[in-house]
Design a protein around this motif. Structure first.
Motif, PDB file in Angstrom:
ATOM      1  N   VAL A  89     118.038  64.843 -51.602  1.00 55.71           N
ATOM      2  CA  VAL A  89     119.410  64.360 -51.500  1.00 55.71           C
ATOM      3  C   VAL A  89     120.108  64.825 -50.231  1.00 55.71           C
ATOM      4  CG1 VAL A  89     121.642  64.252 -52.659  1.00 55.71           C
ATOM      5  CG2 VAL A  89     119.545  64.406 -54.023  1.00 55.71           C
ATOM      6  N   ILE A  93     118.675  62.110 -47.617  1.00 56.12           N
ATOM      7  CA  ILE A  93     119.578  60.951 -47.714  1.00 56.12           C
ATOM      8  C   ILE A  93     120.826  61.190 -46.865  1.00 56.12           C
ATOM      9  CG2 ILE A  93     120.924  59.466 -49.220  1.00 56.12           C
ATOM     10  CD1 ILE A  93     119.117  60.296 -51.544  1.00 56.12           C
ATOM     11  N   CYS A  94     121.604  62.210 -47.252  1.00 55.81           N
ATOM     12  CA  CYS A  94     122.904  62.429 -46.614  1.00 55.81           C
ATOM     13  C   CYS A  94     122.760  62.801 -45.143  1.00 55.81           C
ATOM     14  CB  CYS A  94     123.677  63.499 -47.376  1.00 55.81           C
ATOM     15  SG  CYS A  94     123.917  63.098 -49.137  1.00 55.81           S
ATOM     16  N   THR A  96     120.298  62.165 -43.096  1.00 55.98           N
ATOM     17  CA  THR A  96     119.800  61.022 -42.323  1.00 55.98           C
ATOM     18  C   THR A  96     120.908  60.007 -42.053  1.00 55.98           C
ATOM     19  OG1 THR A  96     117.566  61.250 -43.223  1.00 55.98           O
ATOM     20  CG2 THR A  96     118.156  59.106 -42.330  1.00 55.98           C
ATOM     21  N   PHE A 123     124.588  62.905 -53.607  1.00 54.07           N
ATOM     22  CA  PHE A 123     124.598  61.477 -53.288  1.00 54.07           C
ATOM     23  C   PHE A 123     124.885  60.693 -54.562  1.00 54.07           C
ATOM     24  CE2 PHE A 123     122.144  57.411 -52.772  1.00 54.07           C
ATOM     25  CZ  PHE A 123     122.919  56.867 -51.755  1.00 54.07           C
ATOM     26  N   GLY A 238     119.427  55.445 -46.029  1.00 47.18           N
ATOM     27  CA  GLY A 238     119.318  56.611 -46.893  1.00 47.18           C
ATOM     28  C   GLY A 238     118.350  56.421 -48.037  1.00 47.18           C
ATOM     29  N   LEU A 239     118.239  55.197 -48.539  1.00 48.09           N
ATOM     30  CA  LEU A 239     117.397  54.954 -49.714  1.00 48.09           C
ATOM     31  C   LEU A 239     115.910  54.963 -49.397  1.00 48.09           C
ATOM     32  CD1 LEU A 239     119.408  52.250 -51.708  1.00 48.09           C
ATOM     33  CD2 LEU A 239     119.509  54.738 -51.852  1.00 48.09           C
ATOM     34  N   GLU A 242     114.800  58.478 -49.364  1.00 44.45           N
ATOM     35  CA  GLU A 242     114.839  58.950 -50.754  1.00 44.45           C
ATOM     36  C   GLU A 242     113.548  58.597 -51.484  1.00 44.45           C
ATOM     37  OE1 GLU A 242     117.940  58.721 -54.513  1.00 44.45           O
ATOM     38  OE2 GLU A 242     117.555  56.888 -53.369  1.00 44.45           O
TER      39      GLU A 242
END
Length: 386
Positions: A89, A93-94, A96, A123, A238-239, A242
């Motif tokens: 997370v 995600i965040c 990046t 997230f 972001g996904l 992930e």
């Protein structure tokens, strides 16, 4: 070539992280979970050594690498029995999304802390009524002067209790078309109207799950990450990481389980030879090892494509990697518990809790069924039923 044969640099990173993981191990994480705490010591040491921010830009305190390096870190910690779920997370995600689309001020404010582990970010995308359909997200953001006002609910959001802020996926109205499009907002943990409620999970994990309520949460203009018109491009930036990191989490867990089973099968004797000499024990474990290796290869391909800037190719490979790794992990854990028999269900051997944990990668962050939908439509060109 790098996705087939790992560079010396990557091999060295694996060895170094594996050594760190062994110093903590499964017993450490089990105690943290039992005490209701968080793996702060491991998180802090991994951050200090530069492992948590290995994917973030060097000018903001990161390692200047990519998701390929970050996935190695999570996989090796998992293989040692002490994975850090918040790595999926916070930096992946965040970190990046902020590194790619954030303002200079947002990068300076967040990336150094995300890189060294002194700050974390959660997230928030999943909603009670949307499930895997991100197009049905109802959390809305409306302008009020220069501010944004967010209203909505999120569910199954990891680690909000320890996060300094949560990157929330909301939707704003496009002035030209009237349609809602996804946008990302940094919501500080103490923002007025931002409430969290812990969900009672059967899953034994250090990272708790929360339902969030955003009741007219007022945010300044600079809380918006990126261009409000970029929409899905920013979201999938972001996904895709992930999904790669979820694959790393699953491959690491599967490797840990198989490792425990192999050690047991070498020593446990019921007749004359160790049980690992019997093909009914040996062959299923060998197959688990093969499937984990294959999943890792697709994970490496996905990471390489993403790091090379191929978002479309990375999307396909990341979904496939997550799908393969989740299935391989569930099978590996099941076979490992089976190998140990009754001992596989004891706390002493630490495998029973993985029965529930291994299922997570099949469900989150996107179900295996939605991945099959993605591949059937996007890759094979088959028509949609929905």
């Amino acid at each position: 070539m790098s996705t087939v044969i790992e560079s010396q640099e990557h091999q060295d990173l694996r060895a170094a992280v594996a050594a760190l993981g062994r110093r903590y191990g499964r017993d450490y994480l089990t105690k943290v979970v039992r005490d209701g705490g968080h793996p702060q010591e491991l998180w802090a040491e991994a951050g200090k050594l530069g492992y948590l921010g290995v994917n973030l830009p060097e000018e903001y305190g990161g390692g200047g690498g990519g998701i390929a390096e970050l996935s190695i870190v999570l996989e090796e910690l998992g293989a040692a029995g002490s994975p850090l779920l918040m790595m999926v997370v916070s930096p992946a995600i965040c970190g990046t999304v902020i590194a790619r689309f954030g303002t200079e001020e947002q990068k300076r404010q967040w990336l150094p802390g995300l890189a060294d582990g002194t700050r974390t970010m959660a997230f928030g995308i999943t909603e009670p009524d949307a499930g895997s359909n991100s197009h049905r997200i109802t959390t809305t953001a409306r302008r009020d002067g220069t501010d944004w006002v967010l209203t909505g609910r999120k569910v199954f959001i990891s680690g909000v209790d320890i996060a300094d802020a949560t990157l929330i996926v909301g939707r704003t109205e496009d002035a030209r078309t009237g349609k809602l499009k996804p946008c990302l907002f940094i919501v500080p943990r103490d923002a007025e109207g931002f409430q969290r409620h812990q969900i009672d999970m059967e899953l034994q994990a250090a990272e708790k799950q929360f339902e969030l309520v955003l009741d007219d949460v007022r945010l300044p203009a600079e809380a918006l990450v990126g261009d409000e018109d970029a929409g899905l491009l920013q979201l999938f930036a972001g996904l895709n990481p992930e999904r790669v990191m979820t694959a790393a989490f699953a491959v690491g867990m599967g490797r840990y389980a198989v490792g425990r089973a192999v050690s047991y099968a070498k020593e446990r004797s019921v007749w004359k030879a160790p049980i690992g000499a019997h093909q009914a024990i040996a062959h299923p474990l060998a197959q688990c090892h093969i499937e984990l290796e294959l999943a890792r290869l697709m994970m490496q391909k996905a990471a390489a494509l993403y790091d090379a800037g191929d978002d479309v190719g990375a999307g396909e490979a990341a979904n496939m990697a997550k799908f393969a790794a989740a299935d391989a992990c569930v099978k590996a854990v099941d076979q490992s518990v089976h190998t140990l028999g009754g001992n596989g269900l004891t706390r002493e051997y630490g495998l029973a809790s993985l029965i529930v944990a291994s299922r997570v990668a099949r469900i989150a962050p996107v179900s295996r069924d939605m991945i099959l939908n993605y591949v059937s439509h996007q890759t094979l060109g088959l028509p949609k039923s929905y």
